[in-house]
Design an enzyme around this catalytic site. Structure first.
Site, PDB file in Angstrom:
ATOM      1  N   THR A   1       0.850  -1.198   0.000  1.00  0.00           N
ATOM      2  CA  THR A   1       0.000   0.000   0.000  1.00  0.00           C
ATOM      3  C   THR A   1       0.883   1.245   0.000  1.00  0.00           C
ATOM      4  O   THR A   1       0.687   2.171  -0.803  1.00  0.00           O
ATOM      5  CB  THR A   1      -0.929   0.003   1.238  1.00  0.00           C
ATOM      6  OG1 THR A   1      -1.771  -1.149   1.165  1.00  0.00           O
ATOM      7  CG2 THR A   1      -1.786   1.256   1.310  1.00  0.00           C
TER       8      THR A   1
ATOM      9  N   GLN B 123       0.567  -9.411  -6.245  1.00  0.00           N
ATOM     10  CA  GLN B 123       0.017 -10.769  -6.353  1.00  0.00           C
ATOM     11  C   GLN B 123       0.832 -11.635  -7.309  1.00  0.00           C
ATOM     12  O   GLN B 123       0.463 -12.774  -7.570  1.00  0.00           O
ATOM     13  CB  GLN B 123      -1.450 -10.722  -6.796  1.00  0.00           C
ATOM     14  CG  GLN B 123      -2.389 -10.157  -5.748  1.00  0.00           C
ATOM     15  CD  GLN B 123      -2.541 -11.040  -4.504  1.00  0.00           C
ATOM     16  OE1 GLN B 123      -2.170 -12.219  -4.504  1.00  0.00           O
ATOM     17  NE2 GLN B 123      -3.079 -10.468  -3.431  1.00  0.00           N
TER      18      GLN B 123
ATOM     19  N   SER C  58       4.933  -6.977  -1.675  1.00  0.00           N
ATOM     20  CA  SER C  58       4.706  -7.031  -0.229  1.00  0.00           C
ATOM     21  C   SER C  58       5.189  -8.351   0.366  1.00  0.00           C
ATOM     22  O   SER C  58       5.032  -9.407  -0.254  1.00  0.00           O
ATOM     23  CB  SER C  58       3.202  -6.878   0.012  1.00  0.00           C
ATOM     24  OG  SER C  58       2.917  -6.908   1.385  1.00  0.00           O
TER      25      SER C  58
ATOM     26  N   HIS D  33       4.056 -10.085   3.041  1.00  0.00           N
ATOM     27  CA  HIS D  33       3.122 -11.061   3.619  1.00  0.00           C
ATOM     28  C   HIS D  33       2.308 -11.833   2.583  1.00  0.00           C
ATOM     29  O   HIS D  33       1.503 -12.696   2.935  1.00  0.00           O
ATOM     30  CB  HIS D  33       2.196 -10.396   4.651  1.00  0.00           C
ATOM     31  CG  HIS D  33       1.143  -9.498   4.097  1.00  0.00           C
ATOM     32  ND1 HIS D  33      -0.170  -9.893   4.004  1.00  0.00           N
ATOM     33  CD2 HIS D  33       1.188  -8.240   3.630  1.00  0.00           C
ATOM     34  CE1 HIS D  33      -0.883  -8.886   3.505  1.00  0.00           C
ATOM     35  NE2 HIS D  33      -0.084  -7.869   3.270  1.00  0.00           N
TER      36      HIS D  33
ATOM     37  N   THR E 286      14.141   4.866  10.445  1.00  0.00           N
ATOM     38  CA  THR E 286      15.008   3.715  10.730  1.00  0.00           C
ATOM     39  C   THR E 286      14.427   2.466  10.076  1.00  0.00           C
ATOM     40  O   THR E 286      13.257   2.142  10.281  1.00  0.00           O
ATOM     41  CB  THR E 286      15.140   3.524  12.253  1.00  0.00           C
ATOM     42  OG1 THR E 286      15.656   4.743  12.784  1.00  0.00           O
ATOM     43  CG2 THR E 286      16.058   2.367  12.588  1.00  0.00           C
TER      44      THR E 286
ATOM     45  N   CYS F 196      -9.702  -6.259   1.537  1.00  0.00           N
ATOM     46  CA  CYS F 196      -9.916  -4.852   1.854  1.00  0.00           C
ATOM     47  C   CYS F 196     -11.365  -4.461   1.614  1.00  0.00           C
ATOM     48  O   CYS F 196     -11.858  -3.507   2.185  1.00  0.00           O
ATOM     49  CB  CYS F 196      -9.013  -3.984   0.992  1.00  0.00           C
ATOM     50  SG  CYS F 196      -7.353  -4.635   0.880  1.00  0.00           S
TER      51      CYS F 196
HETATM   52  N1  PMP Z   1      -1.886  -4.656  -4.101  1.00  0.00           N
HETATM   53  C1  PMP Z   1      -2.472  -5.840  -4.221  1.00  0.00           C
HETATM   54  C2  PMP Z   1      -2.741  -6.391  -5.590  1.00  0.00           C
HETATM   55  C3  PMP Z   1      -2.838  -6.561  -3.089  1.00  0.00           C
HETATM   56  O1  PMP Z   1      -3.444  -7.757  -3.231  1.00  0.00           O
HETATM   57  C4  PMP Z   1      -2.579  -6.016  -1.810  1.00  0.00           C
HETATM   58  C5  PMP Z   1      -2.960  -6.760  -0.539  1.00  0.00           C
HETATM   59  N2  PMP Z   1      -4.337  -6.990  -0.411  1.00  0.00           N
HETATM   60  C6  PMP Z   1      -1.942  -4.766  -1.736  1.00  0.00           C
HETATM   61  C7  PMP Z   1      -1.609  -4.124  -2.909  1.00  0.00           C
HETATM   62  C8  PMP Z   1      -1.632  -4.127  -0.414  1.00  0.00           C
HETATM   63  O2  PMP Z   1      -0.552  -4.790   0.215  1.00  0.00           O
HETATM   64  P1  PMP Z   1      -0.156  -4.524   1.722  1.00  0.00           P
HETATM   65  O3  PMP Z   1      -1.088  -5.325   2.559  1.00  0.00           O
HETATM   66  O4  PMP Z   1       1.265  -4.984   1.830  1.00  0.00           O
HETATM   67  O5  PMP Z   1      -0.257  -3.061   1.984  1.00  0.00           O
END
Ligand code: PMP
Length: 380
Positions: free
Chosen positions: A72, A174, A194, A196, A232, A318
């Site tokens: 994000t 993704q 990302s 996670h 940091t 989301c």
């Molecule tokens: N872009 C896409 C295509 C995602 O699937 C996601 C996570 N739902 C994000 C951005 C946002 O990632 P993060 O949770 O690391 O902010």
């Protein structure tokens, strides 16, 4: 059987190797990477090793890797980082993640003119349209690499080649860790991903910024990461992301083949729940199974599946909790019954054949119960 986790597009568990790689940086090697003393140097070495690993895995230069708090932030940094603030044309797709779509709406509110490319019924961006939309005052193009709801993959290399000299951002969240991604080959200006989503930690992501591209920072107050992302650096998180990415790249083919097999088994076992319709492109990410069960309300099915021990989603996490139809599936032109009954099951190489088989059995049971073919079943 225990709960079955089929929501890996939302987030993934951390691999034990990743946890182990991170452990020293919480308490033992805890120095500030900016400090001049030896404790600082040890942390700095780990951070720069992590940056180097990310660069290697994504075919970028180490100096192009900037750690952020997640995708994000990386998307926001790219989209609000345009040094040239003269309003102009901004080109995007209608199927972007909200962390791209909302900053772009803000750019529009600030006077930029928005051009939205069409997508076909499988979610592929109309590549030939892009060329026609590029104008002298095109400031920015932002098109994702793989879709979070359907798994459809865009041909970013071809798209970016149509717009030489135009700032091109791709949200690869993704895709990275699930398919080969070469920053150099894609030819984009910036790329976001990302930790996670690839069995690494939450709270860390990366923006790759091509050599020579200048972005304005969103935060001020430090010299770290070339001043582009001051503060940091989270050494442990960066080390974890790098370790997860290294594993993902090294095991990519094996994981991919496993997921292809799991997907096939899952779909075979779902047959008794027919009629159903798969949304998205057949050659997209095999991890994502976006399937509509006409006659079932997705939000009700989601609750029933949760009670039946299955973690899944009706769209991107989301937007879950909202009853609005998915903008992604709307852009694909899905009819109302398909929109209202769409579920997203996202697979992982960590899921077993026995689990997908059992998950499909429970889904079939709940879908049939919802359609009124069978009496509602008791909880698992
Ligand atoms: N872009 C896409 C295509 C995602 O699937 C996601 C996570 N739902 C994000 C951005 C946002 O990632 P993060 O949770 O690391 O902010």
């Amino acid at each position: 059987m225990d709960r079955i986790y089929l929501d890996n597009n939302s987030t993934t568990p951390m691999l034990p190797e990743v946890v182990e790689a991170m452990r020293p940086f919480f308490a033992t090697t805890f120095g500030n990477p900016a400090s001049a003393h030896r404790s600082g140097a040890a942390a700095r070495t780990a951070l720069e090793d992590a940056r180097f690993t990310v660069a290697q895995c994504l075919e970028a230069y180490a100096e192009e890797v900037v750690f952020t708090s997640g995708a994000t932030e990386a998307n926001n940094l790219a989209l609000f980082g345009l040094p040239d603030q003269e309003p102009g044309e901004v080109v995007t797709s209608p199927i972007e993640h909200p962390s791209v779509a909302e900053p772009i709406r803000q750019l529009e509110a600030w006077g930029h003119h928005l051009q939205v490319l069409g997508v076909d019924g499988q979610g592929r961006v109309a590549a030939d349209e892009l060329h026609q939309l590029i104008a002298d005052n095109t400031r920015l193009i932002s098109i994702q690499l793989a879709n979070h709801e359907t798994g459809t993959v865009q041909d970013i290399k071809t798209l970016a080649a149509q717009a030489p000299g135009v700032f091109f951002h791709t949200d690869a969240t993704q895709a990275v860790g699930k398919m080969a991604v070469s920053f150099r080959e894609l030819g984009v200006s910036t790329l976001a991903c990302s930790g996670h989503k690839l069995y690494g930690p939450k709270g860390v992501g990366v923006i790759l910024v091509k050599r020579g591209v200048r972005l304005r920072p969103r935060l001020l107050g430090g010299h770290q990461q070339q001043g582009l992302r001051p503060g940091t650096e989270p050494v442990a998180l960066a080390v974890g992301l790098a370790a997860a990415l290294r594993l993902a790249v090294d095991q990519q083919k094996q994981r991919h083949d496993q997921v292809v097999q799991l997907r096939q088994r899952f779909l075979d076992e779902l047959r008794p729940a027919e009629p159903w319709v798969i949304n998205g492109a057949p050659d997209g990410m095999p991890h994502t199974v976006n399937v509509s069960f006409p006659g079932c309300a997705a939000d009700v099915l989601l609750i029933r599946l949760d009670l039946a021990g299955i973690d899944c989603s009706t769209g991107s996490a989301c937007s879950s909790g909202s009853l609005l139809p998915s903008p992604v599936l709307q852009a694909l032109g899905c009819p109302p019954d398909i929109l209202k009954s769409a579920m997203r099951f996202s697979l992982s190489h960590l899921v077993t054949e026995a689990q997908v088989t059992e998950a499909a059995r429970r889904i079939v049971r709940e879908v049939r119960a919802l359609r009124g073919n069978h009496p509602a079943s008791s909880l698992v």
